[in-house]
Scaffold this motif. Sequence first.
Motif, PDB file in Angstrom:
ATOM      1  N   LEU A  76       1.206  48.406  38.119  1.00 17.29           N
ATOM      2  CA  LEU A  76       1.720  48.368  39.485  1.00 17.29           C
ATOM      3  C   LEU A  76       2.260  49.751  39.851  1.00 17.29           C
ATOM      4  O   LEU A  76       3.012  50.352  39.082  1.00 17.29           O
ATOM      5  N   ALA A  77       1.903  50.249  41.041  1.00 17.48           N
ATOM      6  CA  ALA A  77       2.273  51.609  41.425  1.00 17.48           C
ATOM      7  C   ALA A  77       2.762  51.651  42.869  1.00 17.48           C
ATOM      8  O   ALA A  77       2.875  50.624  43.540  1.00 17.48           O
ATOM      9  N   ASP A  78       3.051  52.846  43.338  1.00 19.73           N
ATOM     10  CA  ASP A  78       3.429  53.138  44.717  1.00 19.73           C
ATOM     11  C   ASP A  78       4.797  52.535  45.034  1.00 19.73           C
ATOM     12  O   ASP A  78       5.811  53.145  44.776  1.00 19.73           O
ATOM     13  N   GLU A  79       4.851  51.337  45.617  1.00 16.64           N
ATOM     14  CA  GLU A  79       6.119  50.687  45.924  1.00 16.64           C
ATOM     15  C   GLU A  79       5.930  49.184  45.770  1.00 16.64           C
ATOM     16  O   GLU A  79       4.821  48.697  45.615  1.00 16.64           O
ATOM     17  N   ALA A  80       7.042  48.447  45.832  1.00 17.74           N
ATOM     18  CA  ALA A  80       6.950  46.979  45.704  1.00 17.74           C
ATOM     19  C   ALA A  80       8.078  46.339  46.493  1.00 17.74           C
ATOM     20  O   ALA A  80       9.243  46.720  46.340  1.00 17.74           O
ATOM     21  N   PHE A  81       7.732  45.387  47.359  1.00 18.28           N
ATOM     22  CA  PHE A  81       8.695  44.575  48.104  1.00 18.28           C
ATOM     23  C   PHE A  81       9.734  45.427  48.827  1.00 18.28           C
ATOM     24  O   PHE A  81      10.936  45.222  48.695  1.00 18.28           O
ATOM     25  N   THR A  82       9.250  46.394  49.589  1.00 15.90           N
ATOM     26  CA  THR A  82      10.118  47.200  50.455  1.00 15.90           C
ATOM     27  C   THR A  82       9.868  46.791  51.905  1.00 15.90           C
ATOM     28  O   THR A  82       8.877  46.121  52.209  1.00 15.90           O
ATOM     29  N   PRO A  83      10.738  47.231  52.832  1.00 12.52           N
ATOM     30  CA  PRO A  83      10.495  46.931  54.249  1.00 12.52           C
ATOM     31  C   PRO A  83       9.238  47.610  54.809  1.00 12.52           C
ATOM     32  O   PRO A  83       8.797  47.248  55.888  1.00 12.52           O
ATOM     33  N   ASP A  84       8.682  48.584  54.105  1.00 10.88           N
ATOM     34  CA  ASP A  84       7.430  49.205  54.549  1.00 10.88           C
ATOM     35  C   ASP A  84       6.205  48.448  54.058  1.00 10.88           C
ATOM     36  O   ASP A  84       5.148  48.500  54.674  1.00 10.88           O
ATOM     37  N   SER A  85       6.340  47.760  52.921  1.00 12.70           N
ATOM     38  CA  SER A  85       5.173  47.097  52.330  1.00 12.70           C
ATOM     39  C   SER A  85       5.209  45.579  52.512  1.00 12.70           C
ATOM     40  O   SER A  85       4.295  44.885  52.067  1.00 12.70           O
ATOM     41  N   SER A  86       6.263  45.067  53.150  1.00 13.42           N
ATOM     42  CA  SER A  86       6.469  43.621  53.242  1.00 13.42           C
ATOM     43  C   SER A  86       7.043  43.264  54.609  1.00 13.42           C
ATOM     44  O   SER A  86       7.656  44.098  55.274  1.00 13.42           O
ATOM     45  N   ARG A  87       6.862  42.003  54.991  1.00  8.63           N
ATOM     46  CA  ARG A  87       7.583  41.477  56.157  1.00  8.63           C
ATOM     47  C   ARG A  87       8.761  40.657  55.653  1.00  8.63           C
ATOM     48  O   ARG A  87       8.575  39.666  54.953  1.00  8.63           O
ATOM     49  N   PHE A  88       9.964  41.085  56.000  1.00  9.83           N
ATOM     50  CA  PHE A  88      11.195  40.399  55.624  1.00  9.83           C
ATOM     51  C   PHE A  88      11.779  39.715  56.860  1.00  9.83           C
ATOM     52  O   PHE A  88      12.087  40.378  57.850  1.00  9.83           O
ATOM     53  N   TRP A  89      11.947  38.397  56.795  1.00  8.36           N
ATOM     54  CA  TRP A  89      12.527  37.642  57.903  1.00  8.36           C
ATOM     55  C   TRP A  89      13.858  37.034  57.488  1.00  8.36           C
ATOM     56  O   TRP A  89      13.981  36.525  56.355  1.00  8.36           O
ATOM     57  N   PRO A  90      14.873  37.023  58.364  1.00 11.61           N
ATOM     58  CA  PRO A  90      16.113  36.313  58.040  1.00 11.61           C
ATOM     59  C   PRO A  90      15.862  34.809  58.014  1.00 11.61           C
ATOM     60  O   PRO A  90      15.433  34.222  59.017  1.00 11.61           O
ATOM     61  N   ALA A  91      16.105  34.182  56.886  1.00 12.46           N
ATOM     62  CA  ALA A  91      15.782  32.754  56.709  1.00 12.46           C
ATOM     63  C   ALA A  91      16.552  31.877  57.691  1.00 12.46           C
ATOM     64  O   ALA A  91      16.029  30.861  58.175  1.00 12.46           O
ATOM     65  N   ALA A  92      17.778  32.269  58.022  1.00 10.01           N
ATOM     66  CA  ALA A  92      18.611  31.443  58.905  1.00 10.01           C
ATOM     67  C   ALA A  92      18.049  31.371  60.325  1.00 10.01           C
ATOM     68  O   ALA A  92      18.371  30.445  61.071  1.00 10.01           O
ATOM     69  N   GLU A 103      11.080  33.902  45.690  1.00  7.59           N
ATOM     70  CA  GLU A 103      12.150  32.982  45.277  1.00  7.59           C
ATOM     71  C   GLU A 103      13.491  33.714  45.203  1.00  7.59           C
ATOM     72  O   GLU A 103      14.519  33.205  45.661  1.00  7.59           O
ATOM     73  N   HIS A 104      13.484  34.921  44.624  1.00 13.36           N
ATOM     74  CA  HIS A 104      14.702  35.737  44.543  1.00 13.36           C
ATOM     75  C   HIS A 104      15.234  36.013  45.947  1.00 13.36           C
ATOM     76  O   HIS A 104      16.425  35.876  46.222  1.00 13.36           O
ATOM     77  N   ALA A 105      14.335  36.409  46.854  1.00 10.48           N
ATOM     78  CA  ALA A 105      14.746  36.790  48.209  1.00 10.48           C
ATOM     79  C   ALA A 105      15.268  35.585  48.994  1.00 10.48           C
ATOM     80  O   ALA A 105      16.293  35.681  49.680  1.00 10.48           O
ATOM     81  N   LEU A 106      14.577  34.452  48.882  1.00 11.91           N
ATOM     82  CA  LEU A 106      14.974  33.270  49.649  1.00 11.91           C
ATOM     83  C   LEU A 106      16.379  32.800  49.258  1.00 11.91           C
ATOM     84  O   LEU A 106      17.161  32.362  50.108  1.00 11.91           O
ATOM     85  N   ALA A 107      16.707  32.934  47.989  1.00 13.17           N
ATOM     86  CA  ALA A 107      18.052  32.568  47.528  1.00 13.17           C
ATOM     87  C   ALA A 107      19.120  33.480  48.136  1.00 13.17           C
ATOM     88  O   ALA A 107      20.314  33.152  48.108  1.00 13.17           O
ATOM     89  N   ARG A 108      18.702  34.617  48.694  1.00  9.48           N
ATOM     90  CA  ARG A 108      19.619  35.581  49.313  1.00  9.48           C
ATOM     91  C   ARG A 108      19.386  35.680  50.826  1.00  9.48           C
ATOM     92  O   ARG A 108      19.751  36.662  51.463  1.00  9.48           O
ATOM     93  N   GLY A 109      18.730  34.651  51.379  1.00 11.38           N
ATOM     94  CA  GLY A 109      18.617  34.549  52.826  1.00 11.38           C
ATOM     95  C   GLY A 109      17.495  35.322  53.471  1.00 11.38           C
ATOM     96  O   GLY A 109      17.494  35.523  54.686  1.00 11.38           O
ATOM     97  N   ILE A 110      16.515  35.770  52.674  1.00  7.98           N
ATOM     98  CA  ILE A 110      15.396  36.530  53.223  1.00  7.98           C
ATOM     99  C   ILE A 110      14.078  35.860  52.847  1.00  7.98           C
ATOM    100  O   ILE A 110      13.827  35.551  51.681  1.00  7.98           O
ATOM    101  N   ILE A 111      13.242  35.645  53.854  1.00 11.95           N
ATOM    102  CA  ILE A 111      11.873  35.174  53.635  1.00 11.95           C
ATOM    103  C   ILE A 111      10.973  36.398  53.505  1.00 11.95           C
ATOM    104  O   ILE A 111      10.988  37.285  54.373  1.00 11.95           O
ATOM    105  N   ILE A 112      10.203  36.475  52.417  1.00 13.44           N
ATOM    106  CA  ILE A 112       9.153  37.502  52.329  1.00 13.44           C
ATOM    107  C   ILE A 112       7.877  36.842  52.844  1.00 13.44           C
ATOM    108  O   ILE A 112       7.257  36.031  52.157  1.00 13.44           O
ATOM    109  N   ALA A 113       7.532  37.150  54.092  1.00 14.60           N
ATOM    110  CA  ALA A 113       6.391  36.487  54.737  1.00 14.60           C
ATOM    111  C   ALA A 113       5.076  36.922  54.122  1.00 14.60           C
ATOM    112  O   ALA A 113       4.170  36.115  53.897  1.00 14.60           O
ATOM    113  N   ASP A 114       4.962  38.211  53.869  1.00 13.80           N
ATOM    114  CA  ASP A 114       3.770  38.748  53.195  1.00 13.80           C
ATOM    115  C   ASP A 114       4.130  40.089  52.584  1.00 13.80           C
ATOM    116  O   ASP A 114       5.192  40.651  52.862  1.00 13.80           O
ATOM    117  N   THR A 115       3.259  40.576  51.733  1.00 13.53           N
ATOM    118  CA  THR A 115       3.528  41.844  51.057  1.00 13.53           C
ATOM    119  C   THR A 115       2.223  42.444  50.581  1.00 13.53           C
ATOM    120  O   THR A 115       1.205  41.750  50.501  1.00 13.53           O
TER     121      THR A 115
END
Length: 286
Positions: A200-216, A174-186
């Motif tokens: 929760l450890a390691d990393e969270a919601f980074t470009p290495d652990s998630s798919r980020f798509w431009p919503a537009a 929800e945070h990401a979509l409001a800023r134009g990014i779809i988090i497809a999976d993580t």
Amino acid sequence: MPEAAHVGSGKVRELYALDDDRLVLVASDRISTFDVVLPTEIPDKGRVLTGLAGFWFARTSSIVPNHLLGLREDGRSTECRRLEMLPLECVVRGYITGSGWKDYLATGATSGNELPAGLRESERLPAPIFTPSTKADEGHDENIDLEQAAGLVGAERLEELERISLELYRFASEHALARGIIIADTKFEFGIDGEGRLVLADEAFTPDSSRFWPAAEYEPGRSQPSFDKQFVRDYCESLGWDKTAPGPELPDDVVAGTRARYVEAFERLTEIQFNRYIADPETVLR
């Protein structure tokens, strides 16, 4: 790192022990595709991963505790709590893509989740799904069903992992979509602290652990442009590389394009200029 003992290396990170309770996780600029570390680095990639993870850790601690103790001034080192890590990757999918799409084409399901007929590639799912996978030390992670996952961590712990993973995904997407990014999976990794609590450890919601798509630019029925390392994956696939080591060198335009995508994702999601983060890493925690 003279004050710490080196205790491990991952594809991207180096791990150091400060004492029995604290570790330092250093994110390098290495990049891996298809579980192979490539010979070419992406400048500042480690800082993007560290800063973004710190940003999310600071904003999700009300959902689940995390390992973060502080960020160091190099912008790529995280001081964190030592945990007993669980042997599971907790994947949440909001859209059908990647290995989930391949599973769906073959079986109509992924990780035991039966999905509606007629889905198109990259389509949004009716609701996010929890699709755990094994954590492979070597080779590829493997999607598994909930029964297999319960065999690794126990049914009660798995239920907790699923609930928290879905809650984290809902908050961040929800945070990401409001800023134009779809988090497809993580994907998440969790550990257990000395009191037996999930952390929760390691990393969270980074470009290495998630798919980020431009919503537009989102359009189901095809693969999507992305802010993550899909750009590098696509280049490597175009070469006909057999996905075994050694990986291919990356040309300058792919390196520059990848760095630009990582930095743009950082700035959109945090609403902080990347140069400001480099000057003061703890700005992402405020």
